[in-house]
Write a protein that holds these residues in place. Sequence first.
Motif, short mmCIF file in Angstrom:
data_model
loop_
_atom_site.label_atom_id
_atom_site.label_comp_id
_atom_site.label_asym_id
_atom_site.label_seq_id
_atom_site.Cartn_x
_atom_site.Cartn_y
_atom_site.Cartn_z
N ARG A 238 0.82 -1.21 0.00
CA ARG A 238 0.00 0.00 0.00
C ARG A 238 0.86 1.27 0.00
NH1 ARG A 238 -5.51 -0.87 3.34
NH2 ARG A 238 -5.89 -3.04 2.75
N GLN A 239 0.29 2.29 -0.63
CA GLN A 239 0.84 3.66 -0.54
C GLN A 239 -0.30 4.54 -0.02
OE1 GLN A 239 1.99 3.31 -4.78
NE2 GLN A 239 3.95 4.21 -4.14
N ASP A 240 -0.48 4.47 1.29
CA ASP A 240 -1.67 5.03 1.94
C ASP A 240 -1.34 6.40 2.56
OD1 ASP A 240 -3.83 5.68 3.51
OD2 ASP A 240 -4.10 3.67 4.33
N PRO A 241 -1.84 7.47 1.96
CA PRO A 241 -1.52 8.81 2.50
C PRO A 241 -2.17 9.08 3.86
CG PRO A 241 -3.15 9.00 0.77
CD PRO A 241 -2.71 7.56 0.79
N LEU A 242 -3.29 8.42 4.15
CA LEU A 242 -3.94 8.65 5.44
C LEU A 242 -3.15 8.00 6.57
CD1 LEU A 242 -6.21 9.89 7.02
CD2 LEU A 242 -7.63 7.90 6.49
N ALA A 243 -2.57 6.83 6.31
CA ALA A 243 -1.72 6.21 7.32
C ALA A 243 -0.51 7.08 7.61
CB ALA A 243 -1.29 4.82 6.85
N SER A 308 11.30 18.06 9.08
CA SER A 308 12.27 16.97 9.11
C SER A 308 11.59 15.61 9.21
CB SER A 308 13.21 17.16 10.30
OG SER A 308 14.09 16.07 10.43
N PHE A 309 10.56 15.53 10.03
CA PHE A 309 9.91 14.24 10.31
C PHE A 309 8.97 13.79 9.19
CE2 PHE A 309 6.38 11.82 12.23
CZ PHE A 309 7.09 10.78 12.82
N ALA A 310 8.12 14.71 8.71
CA ALA A 310 7.06 14.32 7.78
C ALA A 310 7.58 13.75 6.46
CB ALA A 310 6.14 15.52 7.53
N PRO A 311 8.58 14.35 5.82
CA PRO A 311 9.07 13.77 4.57
C PRO A 311 9.64 12.37 4.75
CG PRO A 311 9.76 16.05 4.74
CD PRO A 311 9.19 15.67 6.07
N ALA A 312 10.24 12.11 5.91
CA ALA A 312 10.79 10.77 6.16
C ALA A 312 9.66 9.74 6.25
CB ALA A 312 11.62 10.78 7.44
N ALA A 316 9.03 6.63 3.54
CA ALA A 316 8.96 5.25 4.01
C ALA A 316 7.68 4.56 3.54
CB ALA A 316 9.06 5.20 5.53
N ARG A 317 6.64 5.35 3.33
CA ARG A 317 5.35 4.78 2.93
C ARG A 317 5.09 4.93 1.43
NH1 ARG A 317 1.86 3.25 6.82
NH2 ARG A 317 2.42 3.72 8.99
N GLY A 318 6.04 5.51 0.71
CA GLY A 318 5.91 5.64 -0.73
C GLY A 318 4.86 6.62 -1.18
N VAL A 319 4.64 7.69 -0.41
CA VAL A 319 3.67 8.71 -0.81
C VAL A 319 4.38 10.04 -1.02
CG1 VAL A 319 1.82 7.55 0.45
CG2 VAL A 319 3.10 9.37 1.57
#
Length: 413
Positions: A238-243, A308-312, A316-319
């Motif tokens: 999955r590439q889940d933007p809500l997760a 710093s945190f959000a892009p990582a 990791a989730r492919g979004v």
Amino acid sequence: MKLSIDEKRFLSRLEEMSRFNRTPGEGVTRFSYSAEDRQAREYLFSLFEKAGMTATVDGVGNIRARLEGSNPSAPSVLSGSHIDTVLHGGRYDGTVGTLGALEAVTAIAESGLPHESPLEVVAFAEEEGSNFGSTLAGSKAMVGKYTLADMKHLSTAEGKSMETLVREAGYTPDSIGDCPFLPEKIKALVELHIEQSVVLESLSIPLGIVEAVSGIRVVEVRLKGTSNHAGATPMSLRQDPLAAAAQIIGQAEVFARGSGTGTTVATVGRISCSPNVSNIIPAEVRFTLETRDVLAAGMESVIQRLASFAPAVAAARGVEIEILPVSESDPVVLDEKIVGLIDRCAEKRAFSRHRMNSGAVHDACMFAPLLPTGMIFVPSRGGRSHVPEEHTDPADLVKGVTLLADVLYELAK
């Protein structure tokens, strides 16, 4: 001689003002430039006339009512707030400060005590931003931060510009620059307001002396993933933007607590999810993160940690991720001498008080960079505000208006 306000008169006027309301039984709804606003203003003008004050209105509807002092050329002492509300709001926010200022000035006039400076009661238009989504529009226009061009750009949800709505209400927005606000003609401004939080109530203290008002930084986080079947798509694929959004949002309070100032707050108050269907993995999620602090470093810390945190998390989730600035305002430090004067006046009355910060913005913020400015808070029951349940104990209201009268007289004498 101590000043004495008329408690019955003040409270009855507060009650009467709440009757100018589009939603009886469902809180108070009184947007600027509405029929209810016009009725409230007519009532306010009648009170100014009874008090022997001369009232004027500028091009966007800001009202200034003046009681002359012994020296008409002396700089004025201003006090007031606003009378507009949010949808289904309360009867105290803004109105307490406006009618409280009128009662305070009336008490000074009725006392017979001489005062050199003129006293002015001000009622700012469109403080809440209920029409255009922009708070403090009236005071911004008064001090020149909003021009006619800005008013053409601001619009209601229905697409009507501020310029058009203001004209339809009978004002002349293009004249706003004809009588510029001149800070040198104002000695000080003091605003009385309900606290809109739980600090004073939690301390069982009836009065707050505001030392600073928080700045605000708002960003929007946009996450795009791959929409797919909720049952047929394995978790590992999955590439889940809500997760991803949930993981980021869960850190917001961590960012605030770790800012190092001890006064930072962070809030995620709006989320949109598309397609927003129970059995489909979302394609896109957007949410706002708002941070406030009386110290700019606290807000900057939250934004930097998010960046710093959000892009990582997204990687990791492919979004995909974008972090876009929405709005910002700087912290405001109120005048130290005015703060001290309010404190001394409270001490003379043996009023219990607490020096504090304000997390909400107020009209006073527009004037603090230009002239000596102060604020007095009275408690909100349960910290509630902008709701029909909004309430302040009458005894606390009376103390707030009494303290305001003392402060205004000391500034004007």
